[in-house]
Every structure is written in C-alpha cells, then in structure tokens.
Design an enzyme around this catalytic site. Sequence first.
Site, PDB file in Angstrom:
ATOM      1  CG  HIS A 154      -9.306  -4.677  -0.601  1.00  0.00           C
ATOM      2  ND1 HIS A 154     -10.436  -4.779   0.100  1.00  0.00           N
ATOM      3  CD2 HIS A 154      -8.929  -3.319  -0.183  1.00  0.00           C
ATOM      4  CE1 HIS A 154     -10.823  -3.821   0.929  1.00  0.00           C
ATOM      5  NE2 HIS A 154      -9.648  -2.921   0.830  1.00  0.00           N
ATOM      6  CE  LYS A 158      -7.488  -5.777   3.065  1.00  0.00           C
ATOM      7  NZ  LYS A 158      -6.640  -5.150   3.845  1.00  0.00           N
TER       8      LYS A 158
HETATM    9  N1  NAP Z   1      -5.551   1.680   7.397  1.00  0.00           N
HETATM   10  C1  NAP Z   1      -5.451   2.210   5.947  1.00  0.00           C
HETATM   11  O1  NAP Z   1      -5.778   3.213   5.696  1.00  0.00           O
HETATM   12  C2  NAP Z   1      -4.970   1.060   5.267  1.00  0.00           C
HETATM   13  C3  NAP Z   1      -4.791   1.307   3.812  1.00  0.00           C
HETATM   14  C4  NAP Z   1      -4.217   0.295   3.033  1.00  0.00           C
HETATM   15  C5  NAP Z   1      -3.539  -0.894   3.530  1.00  0.00           C
HETATM   16  N2  NAP Z   1      -3.754  -0.920   5.000  1.00  0.00           N
HETATM   17  C6  NAP Z   1      -3.108  -2.092   5.640  1.00  0.00           C
HETATM   18  O2  NAP Z   1      -1.434  -1.652   5.745  1.00  0.00           O
HETATM   19  C7  NAP Z   1      -0.741  -2.971   5.945  1.00  0.00           C
HETATM   20  C8  NAP Z   1       0.306  -2.728   4.541  1.00  0.00           C
HETATM   21  O3  NAP Z   1      -0.476  -2.345   3.287  1.00  0.00           O
HETATM   22  P1  NAP Z   1       0.594  -2.637   1.958  1.00  0.00           P
HETATM   23  O4  NAP Z   1      -0.586  -2.254   0.881  1.00  0.00           O
HETATM   24  O5  NAP Z   1       1.506  -1.278   2.057  1.00  0.00           O
HETATM   25  O6  NAP Z   1       1.111  -3.925   2.044  1.00  0.00           O
HETATM   26  P2  NAP Z   1       2.554  -4.152   1.251  1.00  0.00           P
HETATM   27  O7  NAP Z   1       2.697  -3.590   0.093  1.00  0.00           O
HETATM   28  O8  NAP Z   1       2.401  -5.660   1.571  1.00  0.00           O
HETATM   29  O9  NAP Z   1       3.472  -3.663   2.277  1.00  0.00           O
HETATM   30  C9  NAP Z   1       3.757  -4.072   3.784  1.00  0.00           C
HETATM   31  C10 NAP Z   1       5.230  -3.909   3.760  1.00  0.00           C
HETATM   32  O10 NAP Z   1       5.768  -4.283   5.224  1.00  0.00           O
HETATM   33  C11 NAP Z   1       6.635  -5.029   4.949  1.00  0.00           C
HETATM   34  N3  NAP Z   1       6.777  -5.678   6.516  1.00  0.00           N
HETATM   35  C12 NAP Z   1       6.290  -7.031   6.790  1.00  0.00           C
HETATM   36  N4  NAP Z   1       6.817  -7.249   8.097  1.00  0.00           N
HETATM   37  C13 NAP Z   1       7.624  -6.094   8.431  1.00  0.00           C
HETATM   38  C14 NAP Z   1       8.147  -5.758   9.834  1.00  0.00           C
HETATM   39  N5  NAP Z   1       8.230  -6.513  10.841  1.00  0.00           N
HETATM   40  N6  NAP Z   1       8.852  -4.465   9.706  1.00  0.00           N
HETATM   41  C15 NAP Z   1       8.870  -3.745   8.621  1.00  0.00           C
HETATM   42  N7  NAP Z   1       8.149  -4.130   7.372  1.00  0.00           N
HETATM   43  C16 NAP Z   1       7.835  -5.282   7.575  1.00  0.00           C
HETATM   44  C17 NAP Z   1       6.453  -5.802   4.005  1.00  0.00           C
HETATM   45  O11 NAP Z   1       7.521  -6.772   3.562  1.00  0.00           O
HETATM   46  P3  NAP Z   1       7.419  -8.220   2.663  1.00  0.00           P
HETATM   47  O12 NAP Z   1       6.618  -7.858   1.594  1.00  0.00           O
HETATM   48  O13 NAP Z   1       8.824  -8.679   2.450  1.00  0.00           O
HETATM   49  O14 NAP Z   1       6.791  -8.958   3.588  1.00  0.00           O
HETATM   50  C18 NAP Z   1       5.940  -4.967   3.137  1.00  0.00           C
HETATM   51  O15 NAP Z   1       7.067  -4.493   2.091  1.00  0.00           O
HETATM   52  C19 NAP Z   1      -1.773  -4.053   5.442  1.00  0.00           C
HETATM   53  O16 NAP Z   1      -2.021  -4.504   6.723  1.00  0.00           O
HETATM   54  C20 NAP Z   1      -2.777  -3.375   4.840  1.00  0.00           C
HETATM   55  O17 NAP Z   1      -4.157  -3.989   4.888  1.00  0.00           O
HETATM   56  C21 NAP Z   1      -4.398  -0.179   5.794  1.00  0.00           C
END
Ligand code: NAP
Length: 246
Positions: A154, A158
């Site tokens: 990844h 991540k």
């Molecule tokens: N299930 C699936 O298909 C799938 C696919 C891709 C990713 N994911 C998972 O989904 C999650 C997010 O992935 P991503 O790639 O979007 O990550 P990302 O780009 O880091 O986005 C997560 C966002 O949530 C924010 N955040 C943190 N704590 C929060 C809270 N309490 N309330 C609201 N927002 C908050 C973060 O802010 P900061 O950056 O300021 O902390 C960041 O902007 C991860 O756990 C990833 O492993 C799942």
Amino acid sequence: MKLNADLKLPLRFQKKSGMKIALIGYGKMGKAIEQSIIQQGKHEVVLKISIDNLNDLTVENLKKADVAIEFTSPESAVKNMLLCLKAAVPVVCGSTGWLGKFENVKKEFENNKGAMVFASNFSIGVNLFFAINNYAASLFKKHPQYEVLMSEIHHTEKKDAPSGTAISIKKIIEQHISSQAIPIEALRIENVVGTHNVLFKSAVDEVELIHKAHSRSGFAEGAVLAAEWIADKKGVYEFKDVLGIE
Ligand SMILES: NC(=O)c1ccc[n+]([C@@H]2O[C@H](COP(=O)([O-])OP(=O)(O)OC[C@H]3O[C@@H](n4cnc5c(N)ncnc54)[C@H](OP(=O)(O)O)[C@@H]3O)[C@@H](O)[C@H]2O)c1
C-alpha cells in the site's frame, strides 16, 4: 435471475436514489466517495466531517442524513460508528485497523437495533478475490506440502499494517488450513493503491493469486452501493451480503 425490463439490471442491484448522505472522514477515501456521489447524480451529501469541523459531528446533525459513510482512522472509527448508532442512522464503515473491537461493536449494534455494513475492502473485485481464495484454500488443504505465503503493498500514508484486507484473506484461508501460521509481508511504497498477493508454494511449483487496485473509485462505488443497500435495514452485515456472495 429476474431482470428489470428498463434497466436490464438484476433486481437486487437496482439502486435507491435521493438519499441524504453524511460523509464522516474527508481524506483520500472521503473525497473519492464524494466524487462518486457527484458523478452518479442520485444522492446528496448533507454533512461532511473532516478533522477541521469535528464539532459538527453531533447526533442532531447525523439525524439529517439517511445513511452515513465512515472512512477515518483506526482510532476514531468505533467512536464515530457508535455516534451513528445513537442517532439511529445506518452506517457504512470502511475504516480499518479496529477489528479487535469488532465483536463488541457488533453486539452494541445488535442490542440497540442499529444498522451497519463493514468491509475491510469495498471493491467488488476484492470481494470476488475473497471467494476465489476461499475455494483455493479448500483445494490446497488436502495437499499439506503447499505452504501459504501472503504479501500486501500500500501507499506510504497507510496507518495500519498488515492491511485489513490481508487480515480478512488470512482468516478466510485459515478456515481451511489451520496447520501453519500464515505470514503476511506488508510493504509500503509511494502511490500504490493496494495490492494483495497469496502464494501456495511447494518444493516443485507454486500457484499465485493477485489482486491489484488501480484507483480508489472501486472502493468508493462499493461504499455507495452498500449505503443504498443498508439504508432501510437493521443488523450488522459484510459487503459480501450486499453483493450476495455466499
Ligand atoms: N474499506 C475499504 O474499501 C477501504 C479502502 C481504502 C481505505 N480504507 C481505510 O479507510 C480509512 C481512511 O482511508 P483514507 O485513505 O481516506 O485515509 P486518509 O486520507 O488519511 O483520510 C482519513 C481522514 O479522516 C480524518 N480523520 C481522522 N480522525 C477523524 C475523526 N475523528 N473524524 C473525522 N475525520 C477524521 C483524517 O484527518 P487527519 O489526516 O488530519 O488525521 C483524514 O483526513 C483507513 O482506515 C483506510 O485503511 C478502507
């Protein structure tokens, strides 16, 4: 299979429209989901929570939505889901890294008649990959000369390792092959959306199964599909329930 005459789609894939959606988390996935919603033009985002407006994440605001989609972080996912439960809003959770608390969260939702779909991966291709690995493991279990090795790659931002998807694949294989500890190599390389590799290896040959995600759109479209599916249901589900995969 029953088809709708106009849409030529199986009935269970006919989509709801006009839903009000709360997006909890506005990082890479939150933005990809918003794009998918805009492109489909069927639903409306009524609440968008990022780290900059956390004060807006209230029961009162959540109640304005028909369904919430949560993609934040391992630390905040459970708290956010329980807030959706309190607001009686069905939630689609894609955050990974909190699976250790899954059974407690599931009980909480079941006891309070909530609605939730969780998937470590909302891509249709990955969920078919799960089913393929399930079948492969059921064949290889009769041939213990094959060992199972896994790896995942990844992007460098991540936060959890190994990925939730790799853990899900490992659990599926372990249902058939429990005689060995299956190692997962987790690599972090810039700009890789997500690659999962499963190797069944003997001294004389090997069989390799690979899934590569090319963009986040697949996860986003799957999350919106799950939101349409869960909006009028109660209970705790996985994405395979949405897709009707046994
Ligand atoms: N299930 C699936 O298909 C799938 C696919 C891709 C990713 N994911 C998972 O989904 C999650 C997010 O992935 P991503 O790639 O979007 O990550 P990302 O780009 O880091 O986005 C997560 C966002 O949530 C924010 N955040 C943190 N704590 C929060 C809270 N309490 N309330 C609201 N927002 C908050 C973060 O802010 P900061 O950056 O300021 O902390 C960041 O902007 C991860 O756990 C990833 O492993 C799942």
